[in-house]
Scaffold this motif. Structure first.
Motif, short mmCIF file in Angstrom:
data_model
loop_
_atom_site.label_atom_id
_atom_site.label_comp_id
_atom_site.label_asym_id
_atom_site.label_seq_id
_atom_site.Cartn_x
_atom_site.Cartn_y
_atom_site.Cartn_z
N THR A 31 8.38 0.22 -9.71
CA THR A 31 8.27 0.61 -11.12
C THR A 31 9.54 1.26 -11.66
O THR A 31 9.67 1.42 -12.87
CB THR A 31 7.11 1.60 -11.33
OG1 THR A 31 7.37 2.78 -10.57
CG2 THR A 31 5.78 0.99 -10.95
N GLY A 32 10.43 1.66 -10.77
CA GLY A 32 11.61 2.38 -11.21
C GLY A 32 11.28 3.79 -11.68
O GLY A 32 12.00 4.36 -12.51
N ALA A 33 10.20 4.36 -11.15
CA ALA A 33 9.80 5.71 -11.54
C ALA A 33 10.95 6.69 -11.33
O ALA A 33 11.69 6.61 -10.34
CB ALA A 33 8.57 6.15 -10.75
N ILE A 34 11.09 7.60 -12.25
CA ILE A 34 12.12 8.63 -12.17
C ILE A 34 11.67 9.70 -11.18
O ILE A 34 10.55 10.21 -11.28
CB ILE A 34 12.36 9.25 -13.56
CG1 ILE A 34 12.88 8.18 -14.51
CG2 ILE A 34 13.31 10.44 -13.47
CD1 ILE A 34 12.87 8.60 -15.96
N ARG A 35 12.54 10.01 -10.24
CA ARG A 35 12.25 11.06 -9.25
C ARG A 35 12.87 12.37 -9.74
O ARG A 35 14.09 12.44 -9.94
CB ARG A 35 12.81 10.69 -7.89
CG ARG A 35 12.11 9.52 -7.24
CD ARG A 35 12.77 9.22 -5.90
NE ARG A 35 12.18 8.08 -5.26
CZ ARG A 35 11.37 8.14 -4.20
NH1 ARG A 35 11.08 9.30 -3.66
NH2 ARG A 35 10.87 7.05 -3.68
N ARG B 294 0.80 -1.22 0.00
CA ARG B 294 0.00 0.00 0.00
C ARG B 294 0.84 1.27 0.00
O ARG B 294 0.33 2.36 -0.20
CB ARG B 294 -0.93 0.04 1.22
CG ARG B 294 -1.97 -1.07 1.28
CD ARG B 294 -3.07 -0.82 0.26
NE ARG B 294 -4.18 -1.75 0.35
CZ ARG B 294 -4.26 -2.89 -0.31
NH1 ARG B 294 -3.28 -3.27 -1.09
NH2 ARG B 294 -5.31 -3.66 -0.20
N ALA B 295 2.14 1.16 0.23
CA ALA B 295 3.00 2.35 0.35
C ALA B 295 3.39 2.86 -1.03
O ALA B 295 3.87 2.11 -1.88
CB ALA B 295 4.24 2.02 1.15
N ILE B 296 3.22 4.16 -1.23
CA ILE B 296 3.54 4.74 -2.52
C ILE B 296 5.04 4.69 -2.79
O ILE B 296 5.47 4.51 -3.93
CB ILE B 296 2.96 6.17 -2.66
CG1 ILE B 296 2.94 6.58 -4.14
CG2 ILE B 296 3.70 7.14 -1.80
CD1 ILE B 296 2.03 7.70 -4.46
N GLY B 297 5.86 4.78 -1.75
CA GLY B 297 7.31 4.68 -1.94
C GLY B 297 7.71 3.32 -2.48
O GLY B 297 8.60 3.22 -3.34
N GLY B 298 7.07 2.27 -1.99
CA GLY B 298 7.33 0.93 -2.51
C GLY B 298 6.92 0.78 -3.95
O GLY B 298 7.60 0.11 -4.75
#
Length: 171
Positions: free
Chosen positions: A145-149, A136-140
């Protein structure tokens, strides 16, 4: 590319004490600020996790109270769009060029305000499976997904969790 704007607004506002979406800043409710900031940047706009007059409301998916990921998942499954630009109702002020900042072929989020993100629709089934495994954690999810920060310190965004945060936004 057709982009759906999704306002994540299904939280309980426990620390704030009342419904944050209705809290006033500069004479307008926080939800009104989100709608105004996103409306011109996206092809259509929905609210996730609650009802709001004049907007399509999407219940969290797969179940109610699934947190921000439940709202994002609902938006990723809304038909007719290639991607979702999501923002929480309680982060302000939203930049007028947010879509331009985040849009790309892969998932992108803001580094410190990571509930603000651009998500390709193809990730909907991946998020379904992620949530089914109990995550449920958005950080996880971002890590999965390897989303670019993308750096966002210069944006001076305020996450409004308490009345003091709302006062800080006014200052």
């Amino acid at each position: 590319m057709r982009v759906l704007g999704a306002i994540l607004a299904g939280g309980k506002s426990r620390r704030f004490g009342t419904d944050k979406a209705l809290a006033l800043h500069e004479g307008r409710c926080l939800m009104g600020h989100c709608i105004e900031a996103l409306r011109e940047q996206v092809d259509d706009l929905v609210v996730c996790g609650r009802a709001w007059p004049g907007l399509v409301s999407l219940p969290d998916r797969p179940v109610a109270d699934a947190g921000p990921l439940g709202g994002l998942n609902a938006a990723l499954h809304y038909p007719g769009f290639d991607a979702v630009l999501c923002v929480p109702v309680d982060v302000h002020p939203l930049p007028g060029d947010l879509r331009h900042m985040l849009e790309g072929g892969e998932a992108r989020v803001l580094a410190s305000q990571h509930a603000i993100g651009f998500w390709p629709r193809r990730l909907g089934s991946v998020l379904d499976a992620h949530l089914e495994r109990g995550h449920r954690a958005i950080g996880g999810w971002i890590a999965h997904t390897g989303a670019i920060r993308l750096p966002d310190a210069a944006l001076a965004l305020v996450n409004i969790n308490t009345r003091a945060d709302l006062s800080a936004l006014a200052a």
